[in-house]
Design a protein around this motif. Structure first.
Motif, mmCIF file in Angstrom:
data_model
loop_
_atom_site.group_PDB
_atom_site.id
_atom_site.type_symbol
_atom_site.label_atom_id
_atom_site.label_comp_id
_atom_site.label_asym_id
_atom_site.label_seq_id
_atom_site.Cartn_x
_atom_site.Cartn_y
_atom_site.Cartn_z
ATOM 1 N N ASN A 1 0.830 -1.203 0.000
ATOM 2 C CA ASN A 1 0.000 0.000 0.000
ATOM 3 C C ASN A 1 0.867 1.257 0.000
ATOM 4 O OD1 ASN A 1 -2.672 1.335 0.275
ATOM 5 N ND2 ASN A 1 -1.840 1.986 2.246
ATOM 6 N N THR A 2 1.943 1.217 0.795
ATOM 7 C CA THR A 2 2.862 2.358 0.834
ATOM 8 C C THR A 2 3.530 2.565 -0.525
ATOM 9 O OG1 THR A 2 3.306 2.019 3.190
ATOM 10 C CG2 THR A 2 4.918 3.301 1.950
ATOM 11 N N ILE A 3 3.940 1.439 -1.151
ATOM 12 C CA ILE A 3 4.575 1.523 -2.472
ATOM 13 C C ILE A 3 3.605 2.101 -3.495
ATOM 14 C CG2 ILE A 3 5.494 0.154 -4.386
ATOM 15 C CD1 ILE A 3 6.668 -1.753 -2.287
ATOM 16 N N ALA A 4 2.331 1.651 -3.451
ATOM 17 C CA ALA A 4 1.323 2.151 -4.392
ATOM 18 C C ALA A 4 1.122 3.651 -4.221
ATOM 19 C CB ALA A 4 0.004 1.407 -4.191
ATOM 20 N N LEU A 5 1.071 4.093 -2.962
ATOM 21 C CA LEU A 5 0.911 5.523 -2.704
ATOM 22 C C LEU A 5 2.114 6.308 -3.214
ATOM 23 C CD1 LEU A 5 -0.613 5.469 0.912
ATOM 24 C CD2 LEU A 5 -1.782 6.081 -1.218
ATOM 25 N N GLN A 6 3.305 5.752 -3.014
ATOM 26 C CA GLN A 6 4.511 6.421 -3.480
ATOM 27 C C GLN A 6 4.566 6.462 -5.013
ATOM 28 O OE1 GLN A 6 6.851 8.088 -1.718
ATOM 29 N NE2 GLN A 6 5.526 7.748 0.060
ATOM 30 N N MET A 7 4.124 5.375 -5.660
ATOM 31 C CA MET A 7 4.095 5.350 -7.120
ATOM 32 C C MET A 7 3.104 6.381 -7.657
ATOM 33 S SD MET A 7 6.340 3.275 -8.267
ATOM 34 C CE MET A 7 5.786 3.061 -9.962
ATOM 35 N N HIS A 8 1.946 6.479 -6.989
ATOM 36 C CA HIS A 8 0.960 7.483 -7.391
ATOM 37 C C HIS A 8 1.537 8.890 -7.226
ATOM 38 C CE1 HIS A 8 -2.938 9.400 -7.956
ATOM 39 N NE2 HIS A 8 -2.706 10.099 -6.856
ATOM 40 N N HIS A 9 2.210 9.104 -6.114
ATOM 41 C CA HIS A 9 2.835 10.408 -5.877
ATOM 42 C C HIS A 9 3.918 10.678 -6.921
ATOM 43 C CE1 HIS A 9 4.388 13.875 -3.729
ATOM 44 N NE2 HIS A 9 5.601 13.331 -3.745
ATOM 45 N N HIS A 10 4.676 9.632 -7.272
ATOM 46 C CA HIS A 10 5.733 9.775 -8.272
ATOM 47 C C HIS A 10 5.144 10.160 -9.629
ATOM 48 C CE1 HIS A 10 8.417 8.184 -11.457
ATOM 49 N NE2 HIS A 10 9.380 8.675 -10.683
ATOM 50 N N ALA A 11 4.068 9.465 -10.039
ATOM 51 C CA ALA A 11 3.438 9.760 -11.328
ATOM 52 C C ALA A 11 2.894 11.187 -11.347
ATOM 53 C CB ALA A 11 2.320 8.759 -11.608
ATOM 54 N N VAL B 1 5.811 13.564 -11.706
ATOM 55 C CA VAL B 1 6.334 13.588 -13.072
ATOM 56 C C VAL B 1 5.453 14.450 -13.969
ATOM 57 C CG1 VAL B 1 6.720 12.188 -15.144
ATOM 58 C CG2 VAL B 1 7.546 11.387 -12.922
ATOM 59 N N ARG B 2 4.121 14.259 -13.865
ATOM 60 C CA ARG B 2 3.202 15.070 -14.670
ATOM 61 C C ARG B 2 3.326 16.548 -14.321
ATOM 62 N NH1 ARG B 2 -0.404 10.824 -13.494
ATOM 63 N NH2 ARG B 2 -1.414 12.101 -11.891
ATOM 64 N N PHE B 3 3.461 16.843 -13.040
ATOM 65 C CA PHE B 3 3.574 18.227 -12.586
ATOM 66 C C PHE B 3 4.843 18.872 -13.144
ATOM 67 C CE2 PHE B 3 3.745 21.516 -9.137
ATOM 68 C CZ PHE B 3 2.477 22.031 -9.354
ATOM 69 N N ILE B 4 5.934 18.101 -13.150
ATOM 70 C CA ILE B 4 7.196 18.600 -13.713
ATOM 71 C C ILE B 4 7.050 18.846 -15.212
ATOM 72 C CG2 ILE B 4 9.588 17.968 -14.244
ATOM 73 C CD1 ILE B 4 9.634 16.461 -11.559
ATOM 74 N N GLN B 5 6.454 17.871 -15.922
ATOM 75 C CA GLN B 5 6.285 18.006 -17.370
ATOM 76 C C GLN B 5 5.402 19.199 -17.710
ATOM 77 O OE1 GLN B 5 4.754 14.113 -18.307
ATOM 78 N NE2 GLN B 5 6.791 13.260 -18.696
ATOM 79 N N ASP B 6 4.323 19.376 -16.947
ATOM 80 C CA ASP B 6 3.431 20.512 -17.197
ATOM 81 C C ASP B 6 4.171 21.833 -17.027
ATOM 82 O OD1 ASP B 6 1.356 18.802 -17.712
ATOM 83 O OD2 ASP B 6 0.428 18.998 -15.735
ATOM 84 N N HIS B 7 4.994 21.918 -16.003
ATOM 85 C CA HIS B 7 5.696 23.172 -15.751
ATOM 86 C C HIS B 7 6.857 23.401 -16.715
ATOM 87 C CE1 HIS B 7 3.215 23.403 -12.205
ATOM 88 N NE2 HIS B 7 3.683 24.617 -11.978
ATOM 89 N N LYS B 8 7.379 22.323 -17.304
ATOM 90 C CA LYS B 8 8.397 22.499 -18.340
ATOM 91 C C LYS B 8 7.809 23.197 -19.561
ATOM 92 C CE LYS B 8 11.698 18.791 -17.302
ATOM 93 N NZ LYS B 8 12.290 17.505 -17.772
ATOM 94 N N LEU B 9 6.486 23.008 -19.769
ATOM 95 C CA LEU B 9 5.835 23.666 -20.902
ATOM 96 C C LEU B 9 5.879 25.184 -20.770
ATOM 97 C CD1 LEU B 9 2.707 21.359 -21.351
ATOM 98 C CD2 LEU B 9 4.810 21.373 -22.699
ATOM 99 N N ILE B 10 5.979 25.661 -19.534
ATOM 100 C CA ILE B 10 6.073 27.107 -19.325
ATOM 101 C C ILE B 10 7.316 27.662 -20.007
ATOM 102 C CG2 ILE B 10 6.377 28.897 -17.558
ATOM 103 C CD1 ILE B 10 4.748 27.156 -15.659
#
Length: 201
Positions: free
Chosen positions: A41-51, A54-63
């Protein structure tokens, strides 16, 4: 770290556990299974946080995307090239370059709407029912947004009525009437049809 096991000595032999040892082993396994489930469960939460990260970083790179820094004049020139290169014959009106560009973002819409030459071409395939339904509206829109730029109008229909999609009566004539109101701006006008499928039926 795993909790100490009181039955670990049995792992080094083939001896059968007695009743007490069996109960202890079952209890120990249940405890480990609980820890495994909690860890998964902890790993799943961490993977969700990781994904999400990553999306948040990619979105902000568009700036920082270079296209955001393009001068308006250069962006307009790119739009013009896209409009010229697009194969508009048979293309649904909603997918023509100008009408696609204005849906991207506010800045692109402002640039596209402020570039009259983008709206100076009307290519209508009346064999396509989707085009027929929007042909008059699109022609009016192009005339309104093209300002005083020279117009290129191409209309064609090659399929005979019995072969083509359901017909919207007099659509070609309606489009022609709209175009005639701006005939002083015609640069190139082309009407093409087969002998068995006249445009002005």
């Amino acid at each position: 770290m795993f909790p100490p096991s009181t039955t670990a000595h049995l792992l080094a032999s083939n001896s059968a556990p007695d009743g007490i040892e069996s109960n202890v082993a079952r209890s120990y396994i249940a405890g480990l299974e609980y820890q495994r489930a909690a860890l998964e469960n902890t790993i799943a939460l961490q993977m969700h946080h990781h994904a999400h990260l990553v999306r948040f970083i990619q979105d902000h790179k568009l700036i920082l995307a270079p296209i955001r820094r393009l001068p308006t004049e250069l962006l307009a020139e790119i739009f013009k090239v896209a409009a010229r290169e697009a194969s508009a014959w048979g293309c649904l009106p909603g997918r023509l370059p100008p009408r696609t560009l204005i849906r991207v973002c506010r800045r692109w819409a402002d640039v596209a709407l402020g570039t009259p030459s983008l709206w100076s071409r009307a290519y209508l395939n009346l064999d396509d029912m989707g085009v027929r339904e929007e042909a008059v509206t699109m022609t009016q829109l192009l005339h309104q947004r093209s300002g005083n730029t020279p117009l290129t109008i191409r209309i064609y229909q090659f399929k005979a009525p019995r072969q083509s999609l359901p017909i919207v009566p007099n659509v070609a004539l309606a489009v022609l009437n709209v175009a005639l109101a701006h005939c002083d701006r015609w640069q190139h006008v082309e009407f093409r049809s087969s002998e068995t499928s006249p445009l002005l039926y």
